[in-house]
Design a protein around this motif. Structure first.
Motif, mmCIF file in Angstrom:
data_model
loop_
_atom_site.group_PDB
_atom_site.id
_atom_site.type_symbol
_atom_site.label_atom_id
_atom_site.label_comp_id
_atom_site.label_asym_id
_atom_site.label_seq_id
_atom_site.Cartn_x
_atom_site.Cartn_y
_atom_site.Cartn_z
ATOM 1 N N LEU A 327 135.746 65.039 115.091
ATOM 2 C CA LEU A 327 137.068 65.174 115.703
ATOM 3 C C LEU A 327 137.018 64.806 117.177
ATOM 4 O O LEU A 327 136.143 65.277 117.911
ATOM 5 C CB LEU A 327 137.562 66.624 115.572
ATOM 6 N N VAL A 328 137.943 63.969 117.599
ATOM 7 C CA VAL A 328 138.240 63.825 119.021
ATOM 8 C C VAL A 328 139.301 64.880 119.321
ATOM 9 O O VAL A 328 140.424 64.796 118.817
ATOM 10 C CB VAL A 328 138.760 62.417 119.353
ATOM 11 N N ALA A 329 138.934 65.895 120.084
ATOM 12 C CA ALA A 329 139.821 67.042 120.275
ATOM 13 C C ALA A 329 141.161 66.601 120.850
ATOM 14 O O ALA A 329 141.208 65.888 121.856
ATOM 15 C CB ALA A 329 139.169 68.066 121.197
ATOM 16 N N PRO A 330 142.274 66.994 120.226
ATOM 17 C CA PRO A 330 143.581 66.620 120.762
ATOM 18 C C PRO A 330 143.839 67.294 122.106
ATOM 19 O O PRO A 330 143.597 68.484 122.261
ATOM 20 C CB PRO A 330 144.553 67.106 119.685
ATOM 21 N N GLN A 331 144.346 66.524 123.050
ATOM 22 C CA GLN A 331 144.678 67.042 124.368
ATOM 23 C C GLN A 331 146.153 67.390 124.501
ATOM 24 O O GLN A 331 146.558 68.061 125.453
ATOM 25 C CB GLN A 331 144.303 66.011 125.439
ATOM 26 N N GLY A 332 146.961 66.911 123.561
ATOM 27 C CA GLY A 332 148.382 67.201 123.580
ATOM 28 C C GLY A 332 148.967 67.043 122.194
ATOM 29 O O GLY A 332 148.266 66.766 121.215
ATOM 30 N N ALA A 333 150.295 67.253 122.098
ATOM 31 C CA ALA A 333 151.059 67.114 120.857
ATOM 32 C C ALA A 333 150.677 68.196 119.838
ATOM 33 O O ALA A 333 150.077 69.213 120.187
ATOM 34 C CB ALA A 333 150.930 65.709 120.286
ATOM 35 N N LEU A 334 151.014 67.957 118.587
ATOM 36 C CA LEU A 334 150.940 69.002 117.557
ATOM 37 C C LEU A 334 150.033 68.643 116.388
ATOM 38 O O LEU A 334 150.221 69.146 115.287
ATOM 39 C CB LEU A 334 152.353 69.274 117.000
ATOM 40 N N TYR A 335 149.030 67.778 116.629
ATOM 41 C CA TYR A 335 148.267 67.245 115.508
ATOM 42 C C TYR A 335 146.783 67.134 115.823
ATOM 43 O O TYR A 335 146.376 67.040 116.977
ATOM 44 C CB TYR A 335 148.796 65.850 115.131
ATOM 45 N N GLY A 336 145.997 67.115 114.742
ATOM 46 C CA GLY A 336 144.612 66.707 114.790
ATOM 47 C C GLY A 336 144.420 65.513 113.886
ATOM 48 O O GLY A 336 145.125 65.374 112.871
ATOM 49 N N PHE A 337 143.452 64.654 114.234
ATOM 50 C CA PHE A 337 143.238 63.407 113.490
ATOM 51 C C PHE A 337 141.748 63.262 113.193
ATOM 52 O O PHE A 337 141.082 62.368 113.707
ATOM 53 C CB PHE A 337 143.761 62.237 114.327
ATOM 54 N N PRO A 338 141.202 64.142 112.330
ATOM 55 C CA PRO A 338 139.759 64.111 112.063
ATOM 56 C C PRO A 338 139.347 62.868 111.288
ATOM 57 O O PRO A 338 140.128 62.277 110.541
ATOM 58 C CB PRO A 338 139.523 65.375 111.229
ATOM 59 N N ALA A 339 138.066 62.518 111.452
ATOM 60 C CA ALA A 339 137.455 61.435 110.685
ATOM 61 C C ALA A 339 136.435 62.025 109.719
ATOM 62 O O ALA A 339 135.723 62.982 110.055
ATOM 63 C CB ALA A 339 136.774 60.439 111.615
ATOM 64 N N VAL A 340 136.350 61.464 108.531
ATOM 65 C CA VAL A 340 135.333 61.845 107.555
ATOM 66 C C VAL A 340 134.096 60.986 107.805
ATOM 67 O O VAL A 340 134.187 59.763 107.958
ATOM 68 C CB VAL A 340 135.850 61.649 106.123
ATOM 69 N N VAL A 341 132.931 61.628 107.888
ATOM 70 C CA VAL A 341 131.688 60.929 108.240
ATOM 71 C C VAL A 341 130.594 61.319 107.242
ATOM 72 O O VAL A 341 130.773 62.177 106.387
ATOM 73 C CB VAL A 341 131.248 61.280 109.679
#
Length: 420
Positions: A327-341
């Motif tokens: 995960l690139v930690a979200p700095q704003g807004a209302l979402y997370g955008f994780p990657a599967v590795v």
């Protein structure tokens, strides 16, 4: 006699909006069967128990007797003055009520503004990943989306040099989403200044989707684009739906800044299109002044101990504890955008994963490729549920990914045996 099928617009085949698409339809079918789902596909605060602030509700209730007639196509004069004053305080040049457009949410204004701007074949530079409404509105207004990459390796921030390399004689605008949906990235001032310089060199309209401007975590800061754009035409979008948790009121606005002479024709086109739809929802407009100048109700939610902050912390902790997620930690807004590795990412298809998660674990997420990203190993979740709920969600996600990793390991062993 058979009735011929109605034909639809061909360009609709190019449009995707999986946030409310096939997976959401399948979720409704499962709910009809009695399944209890956790739906993290939409940034819809009211669906998670949030309410619009009381002082905004009272602002509407106190003026409800004045909401029956149509208003001016650009919005109530007092609402437009409040928006202009808010932007002047930010340093937006030439922010005036006559250059403010109130719409039925930012979504409507995105469509109107692109309709006012584009001729067939004109190009719009969009981030990848983007909020897919931007791509859809570009396509349906006969334009062509051209994507600049915002990669996780660079914190989901764009490269201004790449943006400039994509400019052609047909390019009309650069779209920025800051804070970003779906990634949660926030754009630093120096980066925005370089993008403004690209727009200035090529005579492009800047379009700044800033609907999440007050939703920031830790030491993240929001830098509005219009003050940096100066006399360059810039259209800045905001509204009540996210910061003020009033999605259903459908109140958004766009502020046209910069040299009025340079954007005069565009202003008239926006006004004409606004007039054709008569006016925006009137009751919600009475809440705008209180939203912009009243009590701050978002700050406590995004500060340590606040509900959004703690759910974000649960997201970060869950991804850090997983061998299958990055995960690139979200700095704003209302979402997370994780990657599967790792092993779970072998042969990974984000749509198939989302369907498996829904069918087997009763969780609805959005595949990352739905945001016009070039990768197929991301997914988006919203931060709106309580932290324990999100923790449970990621326990279920972990089960699905563990099964996928086990299957990938078994396939690898089978291949090795076959080679031997």
């Amino acid at each position: 006699m058979s009735v011929p099928s109605l034909k639809t617009r061909e360009r609709l085949s190019e449009v995707r909006y999986e946030i409310r698409g096939e997976l959401a339809r399948r979720a409704r079918e499962l709910e009809a069967q009695g399944r209890q789902l956790i739906k993290l596909n939409i940034g819809n605060p009211g669906a998670f128990g949030f309410r619009a602030p009381e002082h905004l509700q009272q602002a509407i209730a106190g003026r409800i007797a004045h909401t029956d007639p149509y208003t001016h196509q650009q919005g109530l004069p007092a609402a437009r003055e409040a928006i202009a004053a808010f932007h002047r305080a930010r340093g937006t040049p030439n922010a005036a009520p006559e250059r403010v457009f109130v719409g039925n949410g930012v979504s409507e204004l995105i469509d109107l503004s692109l309709r006012a701007l584009l001729n067939p074949g004109d190009e719009v530079l969009l981030p990848a990943p983007d909020y897919p409404l931007w791509s859809a509105a570009t396509i349906l207004n006969d334009g062509k989306p051209v994507y600049y990459r915002c990669t996780p390796e660079h914190g989901f921030l764009p490269d201004p040099d790449e943006i400039e390399s994509l400019v052609t004689p047909r390019t009309r605008a650069i779209v920025l989403i800051n804070p970003n949906n779906p990634t949660g990235a926030t754009y630093p001032r120096a980066l925005l200044e370089r993008i403004v310089a690209v727009a200035a060199r090529h005579g492009l309209l800047l379009m700044a989707d800033e609907i999440y401007d007050g939703i920031l975590y830790d030491d993240a800061r929001f830098q509005p684009l219009a003050p940096l754009a100066g006399e360059l035409p810039c259209l800045s979008f905001g509204g009540l739906s996210k910061v003020h948790r009033a999605c259903g009121w459908r109140v958004g606005w766009a502020v046209l800044s910069g040299d009025p002479l340079a954007s005069g024709d565009f202003h008239h086109a926006m006004d004409l299109l606004g007039a054709l739809r008569l006016c925006a929802n009137v009751p919600g407009q009475f809440a705008i002044e209180q939203a912009l100048f009243g009590v701050d109700t978002i700050g406590a939610l995004v500060a340590p101990g606040g509900r959004l902050y703690e759910t974000r912390r649960a997201l970060i902790d869950a991804c850090a504890a997983s061998e299958h997620l990055h995960l690139v930690a979200p700095q704003g807004a209302l979402y997370g955008f994780p990657a599967v590795v790792g092993a779970a990412a072998h042969g990974f298809d984000d749509h198939a994963f989302a369907l498996e998660l829904l069918e087997q674990e009763d969780v609805l997420v959005v595949p990352g490729s739905s945001f016009n990203a070039p990768w197929r190993h991301h997914f988006r979740v919203t931060l709106l549920p309580e932290a324990p709920v999100l923790g449970e969600v990621f326990a279920r996600i972990e089960r699905v990914l563990a099964r996928r990793a086990e299957r990938a390991g078994g396939e690898a062993d089978a291949r090795e045996t076959a080679v031997a």
